[in-house]
Write a protein that holds these residues in place. Structure first.
Motif, PDB file in Angstrom:
ATOM      1  N   SER A 175     -39.204 -47.803  14.348  1.00 30.64           N
ATOM      2  CA  SER A 175     -40.304 -48.688  13.800  1.00 30.64           C
ATOM      3  C   SER A 175     -40.325 -48.635  12.265  1.00 30.64           C
ATOM      4  O   SER A 175     -41.320 -48.259  11.624  1.00 30.64           O
ATOM      5  CB  SER A 175     -41.916 -48.327  14.372  1.00 30.64           C
ATOM      6  OG  SER A 175     -42.157 -47.687  15.254  1.00 30.64           O
ATOM      7  N   ALA A 214     -45.328 -30.663  19.605  1.00 32.99           N
ATOM      8  CA  ALA A 214     -44.443 -31.520  18.604  1.00 32.99           C
ATOM      9  C   ALA A 214     -43.551 -29.567  17.876  1.00 32.99           C
ATOM     10  O   ALA A 214     -42.504 -30.321  16.596  1.00 32.99           O
ATOM     11  CB  ALA A 214     -45.700 -31.608  17.229  1.00 32.99           C
ATOM     12  N   ARG A 269     -42.180 -48.361   9.267  1.00 39.37           N
ATOM     13  CA  ARG A 269     -41.846 -47.667   7.940  1.00 39.37           C
ATOM     14  C   ARG A 269     -41.824 -48.711   6.613  1.00 39.37           C
ATOM     15  O   ARG A 269     -42.597 -48.086   5.719  1.00 39.37           O
ATOM     16  CB  ARG A 269     -40.648 -47.262   8.101  1.00 39.37           C
ATOM     17  CG  ARG A 269     -39.994 -46.578   7.367  1.00 39.37           C
ATOM     18  CD  ARG A 269     -38.500 -45.685   7.344  1.00 39.37           C
ATOM     19  NE  ARG A 269     -37.823 -44.786   7.039  1.00 39.37           N
ATOM     20  CZ  ARG A 269     -36.652 -44.497   7.017  1.00 39.37           C
ATOM     21  NH1 ARG A 269     -35.507 -45.357   7.956  1.00 39.37           N
ATOM     22  NH2 ARG A 269     -35.997 -43.576   6.216  1.00 39.37           N
ATOM     23  N   ARG A 310     -38.313 -39.413   9.143  1.00 39.36           N
ATOM     24  CA  ARG A 310     -38.880 -38.870  10.166  1.00 39.36           C
ATOM     25  C   ARG A 310     -39.204 -39.172  11.669  1.00 39.36           C
ATOM     26  O   ARG A 310     -39.041 -38.577  12.539  1.00 39.36           O
ATOM     27  CB  ARG A 310     -38.820 -37.276   9.839  1.00 39.36           C
ATOM     28  CG  ARG A 310     -38.265 -36.539   8.432  1.00 39.36           C
ATOM     29  CD  ARG A 310     -38.683 -36.233   8.086  1.00 39.36           C
ATOM     30  NE  ARG A 310     -37.308 -35.087   6.490  1.00 39.36           N
ATOM     31  CZ  ARG A 310     -37.593 -34.228   5.864  1.00 39.36           C
ATOM     32  NH1 ARG A 310     -38.172 -33.783   5.971  1.00 39.36           N
ATOM     33  NH2 ARG A 310     -36.563 -34.387   4.498  1.00 39.36           N
ATOM     34  N   LYS A 311     -40.824 -39.698  11.093  1.00 42.18           N
ATOM     35  CA  LYS A 311     -41.217 -40.087  11.868  1.00 42.18           C
ATOM     36  C   LYS A 311     -41.582 -41.541  12.930  1.00 42.18           C
ATOM     37  O   LYS A 311     -41.382 -41.619  14.014  1.00 42.18           O
ATOM     38  CB  LYS A 311     -43.484 -39.895  11.904  1.00 42.18           C
ATOM     39  CG  LYS A 311     -43.556 -38.920  11.302  1.00 42.18           C
ATOM     40  CD  LYS A 311     -43.667 -37.228  12.634  1.00 42.18           C
ATOM     41  CE  LYS A 311     -43.559 -36.176  11.532  1.00 42.18           C
ATOM     42  NZ  LYS A 311     -43.718 -34.930  12.725  1.00 42.18           N
ATOM     43  N   LEU A 312     -40.819 -42.710  11.834  1.00 36.13           N
ATOM     44  CA  LEU A 312     -41.281 -43.739  12.666  1.00 36.13           C
ATOM     45  C   LEU A 312     -39.744 -44.219  12.110  1.00 36.13           C
ATOM     46  O   LEU A 312     -38.991 -45.790  12.418  1.00 36.13           O
ATOM     47  CB  LEU A 312     -41.687 -44.747  11.421  1.00 36.13           C
ATOM     48  CG  LEU A 312     -43.413 -44.054  11.493  1.00 36.13           C
ATOM     49  CD1 LEU A 312     -44.257 -44.951  10.323  1.00 36.13           C
ATOM     50  CD2 LEU A 312     -44.151 -44.556  12.519  1.00 36.13           C
ATOM     51  N   ARG A 313     -38.289 -43.394  12.509  1.00 38.74           N
ATOM     52  CA  ARG A 313     -37.372 -44.066  12.874  1.00 38.74           C
ATOM     53  C   ARG A 313     -37.040 -45.097  13.614  1.00 38.74           C
ATOM     54  O   ARG A 313     -36.295 -45.843  13.128  1.00 38.74           O
ATOM     55  CB  ARG A 313     -36.083 -42.610  13.110  1.00 38.74           C
ATOM     56  CG  ARG A 313     -35.037 -43.192  12.603  1.00 38.74           C
ATOM     57  CD  ARG A 313     -33.652 -42.417  12.679  1.00 38.74           C
ATOM     58  NE  ARG A 313     -34.228 -41.081  11.689  1.00 38.74           N
ATOM     59  CZ  ARG A 313     -33.796 -41.076  10.807  1.00 38.74           C
ATOM     60  NH1 ARG A 313     -33.068 -42.184  10.301  1.00 38.74           N
ATOM     61  NH2 ARG A 313     -34.213 -40.113   9.876  1.00 38.74           N
ATOM     62  N   ARG A 361     -39.530 -39.867   4.019  1.00 38.17           N
ATOM     63  CA  ARG A 361     -40.272 -39.068   4.945  1.00 38.17           C
ATOM     64  C   ARG A 361     -40.568 -39.696   6.141  1.00 38.17           C
ATOM     65  O   ARG A 361     -40.447 -39.083   7.629  1.00 38.17           O
ATOM     66  CB  ARG A 361     -41.995 -38.689   4.245  1.00 38.17           C
ATOM     67  CG  ARG A 361     -41.215 -37.399   3.100  1.00 38.17           C
ATOM     68  CD  ARG A 361     -40.630 -36.667   3.694  1.00 38.17           C
ATOM     69  NE  ARG A 361     -40.365 -35.785   1.950  1.00 38.17           N
ATOM     70  CZ  ARG A 361     -39.957 -34.507   2.698  1.00 38.17           C
ATOM     71  NH1 ARG A 361     -39.480 -33.800   3.777  1.00 38.17           N
ATOM     72  NH2 ARG A 361     -39.323 -33.375   1.758  1.00 38.17           N
ATOM     73  N   LEU A 362     -41.096 -40.888   6.162  1.00 42.32           N
ATOM     74  CA  LEU A 362     -41.885 -41.725   6.936  1.00 42.32           C
ATOM     75  C   LEU A 362     -40.103 -42.214   8.361  1.00 42.32           C
ATOM     76  O   LEU A 362     -40.849 -42.092   9.262  1.00 42.32           O
ATOM     77  CB  LEU A 362     -42.188 -43.178   6.757  1.00 42.32           C
ATOM     78  CG  LEU A 362     -43.669 -43.420   6.174  1.00 42.32           C
ATOM     79  CD1 LEU A 362     -43.145 -44.858   5.348  1.00 42.32           C
ATOM     80  CD2 LEU A 362     -44.734 -42.898   7.208  1.00 42.32           C
ATOM     81  N   GLU A 398     -28.364 -33.841   9.574  1.00 40.79           N
ATOM     82  CA  GLU A 398     -29.128 -34.182  11.479  1.00 40.79           C
ATOM     83  C   GLU A 398     -28.341 -34.982  11.904  1.00 40.79           C
ATOM     84  O   GLU A 398     -28.588 -34.510  13.703  1.00 40.79           O
ATOM     85  CB  GLU A 398     -30.904 -35.596  11.023  1.00 40.79           C
ATOM     86  CG  GLU A 398     -30.954 -35.861  12.246  1.00 40.79           C
ATOM     87  CD  GLU A 398     -32.008 -34.430  12.142  1.00 40.79           C
ATOM     88  OE1 GLU A 398     -32.981 -34.525  13.559  1.00 40.79           O
ATOM     89  OE2 GLU A 398     -32.598 -33.486  11.437  1.00 40.79           O
TER      90      GLU A 398
END
Length: 428
Positions: free
Chosen positions: A162, A324, A166, A157-160, A154-155, A251
């Motif tokens: 970083s 967003a 993550r 998707r937001k922190l790819r 899940r992380l 994706e």
């Protein structure tokens, strides 16, 4: 201070030896790494139940803080570089091994014991205590691993971009859950005080950061090859692997190879669904079409490499300015679309912001770029995506015909109606 330095040294030693075995998995086999990971399970549990050191913020055990936190970091490394079907192997092995141990101890109780010459007899009570703690700890490890994999996905998707954050967030969250779960059992079995809960949690958060930094450094400098392909479906870990790889594939294939934006096929499928949802719920939906003015001249003057760089820069600009909930697409060579979950006024404002921001986009020889755009919003006359697209496309042509470098919404259609149908894109 001495205790703190010793704990850090133990973490570095644990991590260094374990990643060395992991790095050599191609030569000596992954089983060596897994055996080393599992063989310390008894020591982890034993230290967590009886071996504590005092630090200013509370009491903690190296078995829980260093060894168990390190084990989770190793399982995450195993998942990242292999897959979830590989992660399950040491966990299932520990679960079955602990269950076997409990069963054997129950049978051992039936023996008639012969005392040793010095009168010593085995402490079966200690084995009972350790056995049940080990079973509980391994059960928690099973849940921890599933939660860690799900959270890590899940992380992504937001922190790819970083990976350190993550890994650190995933470890911190799962170790917090584990600390609460294991302390509960430890409190009832051994009477561990509250200081163990607080001190252990703080220490595990520090351990999460230390192991995350070391794991990130190892992945960056020593492990650059792609993870192996997943196998079939049989249990929860294989399902996790399959789902992660499947979502990553979906994706990837749904995106434009140059800009990374969603491509024309996704625009047609996602757009149709979005229009249908807007008509069904009454929520506003607008479409912003954007075309780079005189883009052909950039390719002609500076080459296609510069043109590609401009398109990638523009894609980053659009994603940065969109909200967003908006979806950004590349639907043609230099033509982009944004499905905006907002009324017409917000879509027009977004278009104007994009138009102004394009003037600051760096180009070769300082050439100033401009864009033209058309904005349309779902209303009573809209029946499908094609209706919405046709209206926005006519507005875009009106912006081109009116001198370029402008956004046109409702109210400029008379320009189109006087000039007839829209010509081909050549020369825009």
């Amino acid at each position: 201070m001495t205790n703190s330095l010793l704990l850090i040294a133990e973490a570095i030693l644990y991590f260094s030896l374990m990643v060395m075995l992991f790095r050599l998995r191609g030569r000596i086999g992954i089983g060596v790494f897994m055996c080393a990971l599992g063989v310390m399970h008894f020591l982890e549990t034993y230290l967590a139940s009886v071996f504590y050191v005092a630090l200013p913020f509370g009491m903690l055990s190296p078995g829980s803080t260093v060894m168990f936190s390190g084990k989770l970091a190793m399982l995450l490394l195993l998942y990242i570089k292999e897959d979830a079907t590989t992660v399950r192997q040491p966990i299932y092995g520990l679960l079955l091994g602990n269950a076997l141990m409990i069963g054997l101890v129950l049978l051992l109780r039936l023996h008639e014991l012969a005392p040793l010459p010095d009168g010593r007899v085995p402490d079966i009570g200690f084995v009972d205590q350790m056995g049940w703690l080990m079973v509980w700890g391994t059960t928690l490890l099973f849940v921890d691993a599933i939660l860690m994999i799900l959270l890590y996905e899940r992380l992504g998707r937001k922190l790819r971009g970083s990976p350190l954050a993550r890994v650190a967030i995933a470890l911190c969250c799962v170790l917090t859950f584990d600390q609460l779960g294991f302390f509960t059992a430890l409190h009832f079995v051994t009477g561990a005080p509250l200081e163990v809960l607080v001190g252990g949690w703080i220490a595990k958060m520090a351990a999460s950061l230390i192991f995350s930094v070391m794991l990130f450094a190892y992945l960056r400098w020593f492990e650059k090859d792609e993870a192996s392909a997943p196998r079939g479906l049989a249990d929860i870990f294989q399902a996790l692997t399959y789902r992660e790889r499947y979502e990553a594939l979906v994706e990837h294939v749904g995106r434009d190879g140059l800009t990374g934006l969603l491509h024309r096929g996704r625009f047609e499928s996602d757009g149709e669904q979005a229009v249908a949802a807007s008509l069904r719920t009454g929520r506003p939906l607008s479409l912003v079409l954007i075309d780079v003015d005189h883009f052909k001249s950039i390719n002609d003057r500076f080459g296609h490499a510069e043109g590609d760089r401009v398109l990638r820069s523009m894609a980053m600009l659009l994603v940065g300015l969109a909200d967003a909930g908006d979806r950004v697409f590349r639907i043609g060579g230099e033509e982009f679309a944004i499905l905006c979950r907002g009324p017409h006024s917000l879509a027009r404002l977004l278009g104007e912001n994009i138009r102004q921001a394009m003037k600051d986009l760096p180009t070769a020889d300082g050439v100033l770029l401009s864009v033209s755009g058309g904005v349309a919003t779902v209303d009573g006359s809209t029946r499908s995506l094609s209706d919405l697209f046709e209206l926005a496309d006519r507005q875009l042509y009106a912006a081109k015909s009116g001198g370029r470098d402008r956004m046109v919404g409702d109210g400029a259609l008379h320009v189109v109606e006087r000039m007839g149908s829209r010509p081909a894109k050549t020369g825009r």
